[in-house]
Design a protein around this motif. Sequence first.
Motif, PDB file in Angstrom:
ATOM      1  N   VAL A 156       0.856  -1.183   0.000  1.00 11.54           N
ATOM      2  CA  VAL A 156       0.000   0.000   0.000  1.00 11.54           C
ATOM      3  C   VAL A 156       0.893   1.234   0.000  1.00 11.54           C
ATOM      4  O   VAL A 156       1.735   1.400   0.884  1.00 11.54           O
ATOM      5  N   THR A 157       0.705   2.104  -0.991  1.00 14.80           N
ATOM      6  CA  THR A 157       1.586   3.263  -1.162  1.00 14.80           C
ATOM      7  C   THR A 157       0.875   4.588  -0.960  1.00 14.80           C
ATOM      8  O   THR A 157       1.525   5.635  -0.987  1.00 14.80           O
ATOM      9  N   GLY A 158      -0.438   4.568  -0.773  1.00 15.37           N
ATOM     10  CA  GLY A 158      -1.156   5.815  -0.563  1.00 15.37           C
ATOM     11  C   GLY A 158      -2.450   5.601   0.187  1.00 15.37           C
ATOM     12  O   GLY A 158      -3.164   4.617  -0.043  1.00 15.37           O
ATOM     13  N   ILE A 159      -2.748   6.517   1.123  1.00 17.22           N
ATOM     14  CA  ILE A 159      -4.001   6.490   1.889  1.00 17.22           C
ATOM     15  C   ILE A 159      -4.485   7.928   2.003  1.00 17.22           C
ATOM     16  O   ILE A 159      -3.723   8.809   2.406  1.00 17.22           O
ATOM     17  N   VAL A 160      -5.748   8.186   1.652  1.00 14.44           N
ATOM     18  CA  VAL A 160      -6.311   9.524   1.814  1.00 14.44           C
ATOM     19  C   VAL A 160      -7.721   9.412   2.363  1.00 14.44           C
ATOM     20  O   VAL A 160      -8.450   8.455   2.097  1.00 14.44           O
ATOM     21  N   LEU A 161      -8.094  10.418   3.142  1.00  7.93           N
ATOM     22  CA  LEU A 161      -9.426  10.512   3.728  1.00  7.93           C
ATOM     23  C   LEU A 161      -9.976  11.877   3.351  1.00  7.93           C
ATOM     24  O   LEU A 161      -9.799  12.854   4.077  1.00  7.93           O
ATOM     25  N   GLY A 360      16.861   1.356   8.364  1.00  7.50           N
ATOM     26  CA  GLY A 360      16.499   2.437   7.467  1.00  7.50           C
ATOM     27  C   GLY A 360      15.068   2.883   7.705  1.00  7.50           C
ATOM     28  O   GLY A 360      14.191   2.073   8.006  1.00  7.50           O
ATOM     29  N   ILE A 361      14.815   4.176   7.551  1.00 10.54           N
ATOM     30  CA  ILE A 361      13.504   4.742   7.857  1.00 10.54           C
ATOM     31  C   ILE A 361      12.756   5.014   6.558  1.00 10.54           C
ATOM     32  O   ILE A 361      13.308   5.557   5.602  1.00 10.54           O
ATOM     33  N   LEU A 362      11.480   4.637   6.534  1.00  8.65           N
ATOM     34  CA  LEU A 362      10.685   4.684   5.314  1.00  8.65           C
ATOM     35  C   LEU A 362       9.743   5.875   5.246  1.00  8.65           C
ATOM     36  O   LEU A 362       9.571   6.473   4.186  1.00  8.65           O
ATOM     37  N   THR A 363       9.098   6.205   6.342  1.00 10.16           N
ATOM     38  CA  THR A 363       8.169   7.328   6.303  1.00 10.16           C
ATOM     39  C   THR A 363       7.946   7.881   7.704  1.00 10.16           C
ATOM     40  O   THR A 363       8.086   7.166   8.701  1.00 10.16           O
ATOM     41  N   LEU A 364       7.618   9.169   7.750  1.00  2.47           N
ATOM     42  CA  LEU A 364       7.296   9.858   8.992  1.00  2.47           C
ATOM     43  C   LEU A 364       5.872  10.389   8.919  1.00  2.47           C
ATOM     44  O   LEU A 364       5.365  10.713   7.846  1.00  2.47           O
ATOM     45  N   CYS A 365       5.241  10.484  10.076  1.00  2.00           N
ATOM     46  CA  CYS A 365       3.937  11.128  10.158  1.00  2.00           C
ATOM     47  C   CYS A 365       3.816  11.755  11.543  1.00  2.00           C
ATOM     48  O   CYS A 365       4.203  11.134  12.539  1.00  2.00           O
ATOM     49  N   GLY A 366       3.333  12.976  11.596  1.00  5.22           N
ATOM     50  CA  GLY A 366       3.161  13.651  12.869  1.00  5.22           C
ATOM     51  C   GLY A 366       1.699  13.796  13.212  1.00  5.22           C
ATOM     52  O   GLY A 366       0.862  14.028  12.338  1.00  5.22           O
ATOM     53  N   MET A 367       1.383  13.645  14.484  1.00  5.77           N
ATOM     54  CA  MET A 367       0.009  13.817  14.943  1.00  5.77           C
ATOM     55  C   MET A 367       0.036  14.128  16.438  1.00  5.77           C
ATOM     56  O   MET A 367       1.113  14.196  17.046  1.00  5.77           O
ATOM     57  N   HIS A 368      -1.150  14.319  17.010  1.00  7.53           N
ATOM     58  CA  HIS A 368      -1.249  14.513  18.451  1.00  7.53           C
ATOM     59  C   HIS A 368      -1.864  13.282  19.097  1.00  7.53           C
ATOM     60  O   HIS A 368      -2.702  12.613  18.499  1.00  7.53           O
ATOM     61  N   ASP A 369      -1.424  12.996  20.325  1.00  7.51           N
ATOM     62  CA  ASP A 369      -1.988  11.861  21.039  1.00  7.51           C
ATOM     63  C   ASP A 369      -3.307  12.263  21.692  1.00  7.51           C
ATOM     64  O   ASP A 369      -3.838  13.352  21.439  1.00  7.51           O
ATOM     65  N   SER A 370      -3.847  11.394  22.534  1.00  7.84           N
ATOM     66  CA  SER A 370      -5.144  11.643  23.142  1.00  7.84           C
ATOM     67  C   SER A 370      -5.114  12.806  24.125  1.00  7.84           C
ATOM     68  O   SER A 370      -6.167  13.335  24.491  1.00  7.84           O
ATOM     69  N   ASP A 371      -3.912  13.225  24.543  1.00  8.03           N
ATOM     70  CA  ASP A 371      -3.768  14.379  25.426  1.00  8.03           C
ATOM     71  C   ASP A 371      -3.306  15.624  24.681  1.00  8.03           C
ATOM     72  O   ASP A 371      -2.826  16.577  25.290  1.00  8.03           O
ATOM     73  N   ALA A 407       2.862   3.690   4.129  1.00  5.56           N
ATOM     74  CA  ALA A 407       1.852   4.745   4.077  1.00  5.56           C
ATOM     75  C   ALA A 407       1.207   4.910   5.447  1.00  5.56           C
ATOM     76  O   ALA A 407       0.760   3.933   6.048  1.00  5.56           O
ATOM     77  N   ILE A 408       1.191   6.146   5.941  1.00  6.55           N
ATOM     78  CA  ILE A 408       0.517   6.493   7.187  1.00  6.55           C
ATOM     79  C   ILE A 408      -0.295   7.749   6.922  1.00  6.55           C
ATOM     80  O   ILE A 408       0.199   8.699   6.318  1.00  6.55           O
ATOM     81  N   GLN A 409      -1.533   7.752   7.357  1.00  2.00           N
ATOM     82  CA  GLN A 409      -2.405   8.912   7.161  1.00  2.00           C
ATOM     83  C   GLN A 409      -3.169   9.190   8.441  1.00  2.00           C
ATOM     84  O   GLN A 409      -3.748   8.272   9.031  1.00  2.00           O
ATOM     85  N   ILE A 410      -3.175  10.446   8.887  1.00  2.00           N
ATOM     86  CA  ILE A 410      -3.933  10.782  10.087  1.00  2.00           C
ATOM     87  C   ILE A 410      -5.352  11.147   9.706  1.00  2.00           C
ATOM     88  O   ILE A 410      -5.636  11.558   8.580  1.00  2.00           O
ATOM     89  N   GLY A 411      -6.257  10.963  10.662  1.00  2.00           N
ATOM     90  CA  GLY A 411      -7.659  11.283  10.467  1.00  2.00           C
ATOM     91  C   GLY A 411      -8.173  12.073  11.653  1.00  2.00           C
ATOM     92  O   GLY A 411      -7.410  12.492  12.525  1.00  2.00           O
ATOM     93  N   PRO A 412      -9.463  12.289  11.745  1.00  2.00           N
ATOM     94  CA  PRO A 412     -10.037  13.083  12.840  1.00  2.00           C
ATOM     95  C   PRO A 412     -10.149  12.285  14.127  1.00  2.00           C
ATOM     96  O   PRO A 412     -10.220  11.056  14.125  1.00  2.00           O
ATOM     97  N   GLY A 413     -10.147  13.015  15.232  1.00  2.00           N
ATOM     98  CA  GLY A 413     -10.454  12.399  16.525  1.00  2.00           C
ATOM     99  C   GLY A 413      -9.498  11.333  16.979  1.00  2.00           C
ATOM    100  O   GLY A 413      -9.902  10.380  17.630  1.00  2.00           O
ATOM    101  N   PHE A 417      -4.263   5.759  10.005  1.00  2.00           N
ATOM    102  CA  PHE A 417      -4.349   4.596   9.136  1.00  2.00           C
ATOM    103  C   PHE A 417      -2.950   4.219   8.673  1.00  2.00           C
ATOM    104  O   PHE A 417      -2.128   5.085   8.385  1.00  2.00           O
ATOM    105  N   THR A 418      -2.687   2.911   8.577  1.00  2.00           N
ATOM    106  CA  THR A 418      -1.389   2.429   8.103  1.00  2.00           C
ATOM    107  C   THR A 418      -1.603   1.415   6.990  1.00  2.00           C
ATOM    108  O   THR A 418      -2.574   0.655   7.002  1.00  2.00           O
TER     109      THR A 418
END
Length: 437
Positions: A156-161, A360-371, A407-413, A417-418
């Motif tokens: 899987v190379t792409g994820i979008v919401l 080796g590192i493949l991808t980064l994604c930033g988000m916020h945790d539950s706090d 592929a990593i994609q952040i969503g609401p709340g 997704f990975t």
Amino acid sequence: MDMDGGRRVFHRLGPSSSADNSNNSNNKQQKVCFHWRQGKCTRFPCPFLHSELPTAANGKRPHQGFGAEENHRGGGGGLRRSYNFSNNTNNHSWERGQSAQSGSTSRSYVKKIEKLCNHWLQSNCKFGDNCKYLHQWSTGGCFSLLAPLEGHQQVVTGIVLPSGTDKLYTGSQDETVRVWDCQSGQLAGLINTGGSVGCMLSEGPWVFVGLTNLVKAWNIQTSAELNLNGPVGQVYSLVVGNELLFAGTQDGTILAWKFNVAANIFEPAASLKGHTLAVVTLVVGGNRMYSGSMDHSIKVWSLENLQCLQTLSGHTDVVMSVLCWDQFLISASLDKTVKVWAATETGNLEVTYTHTEDYGILTLCGMHDSDAKPVLLCSSNDNCIRAYDLPSFSERGKILSKKEVRAIQIGPGGLFFTGDGSGQVKVWKWSAEPTAK
């Protein structure tokens, strides 16, 4: 924010240093090690017991409390990628897939090796809780697996919401884009792309798919489909900035298109040259675009005049991922490092912190945790995603997969997704971490 010296150091009490060391058990506090019970205590010597307390005559074990065991735990904290998204989760009901994580929280008294049990993956491990390998998809208690989405046959190379919909789009090298219903987790549509998907992007009503020698654009509101010609080779990365769509291509060129509203087409706007090998990652921050390449460099482009402002040469292998956080640029490479860049007084970017991995590192994604604390998700070649607090880079937990996650994609709340090399897509949610009572 100071990235140097950000690593946290905890001063924990060890066993007594008195001369009476003839019997280690005498030096142990009469409390059972919390981490030993979970099979992951790494302290030697450990000041707590690595065995259960004897049972009293009434059949109950002595009360232990929580205080001492809590000293074993690290701190929290955390990053967000430059995405804007709503916290409304009404349209994303993945909860029915919760059973996929069943059994993952059961206690184990066996020292665990942080590797997935191959027999457990095939549902036939005979050791159960006594298996030395993991029977769960994550560690650290940070994440809940809500649903696995099966169907893709290759990586899987792409994820979008896309915003304003209840559909998730996933693309793969199996030459398909799958559309998933967020209410049921079921497949809602299948699109044959006619070529390997290199990346995906959603912006407004448009979903863009990077293919070989082509970018496809779908308007999910009008069902219009457009072909954006011009790329040479595979399109590996897509980003929108200053009302332009940019595509990083296999020949090292970054192509730009501008949407003509009157004609309802994307018109070629520019061709940015400078990289000598494929451009595999793009990100926009402020009035700058940053491109990472197989030529080991990162280039900084002005979105105002589309000129290259600076070339960053700190990595020694392919730059796989770049993202913007606060006033920093964060980059990851197959050279096993994550680098944090900050602007100097002259305006040029320089490395202020380097974090080293074993793979080796493949991808980064930033988000916020539950706090609402910033966290960096870092996917590596060992089929793991590690979650790090920012700016300390303290590890919070891991997500394990059958194959590498690209592929990593952040969503609401708190959703994210990975997608991995086996074709599996997983839906995750940050969990509120337990607190001592």
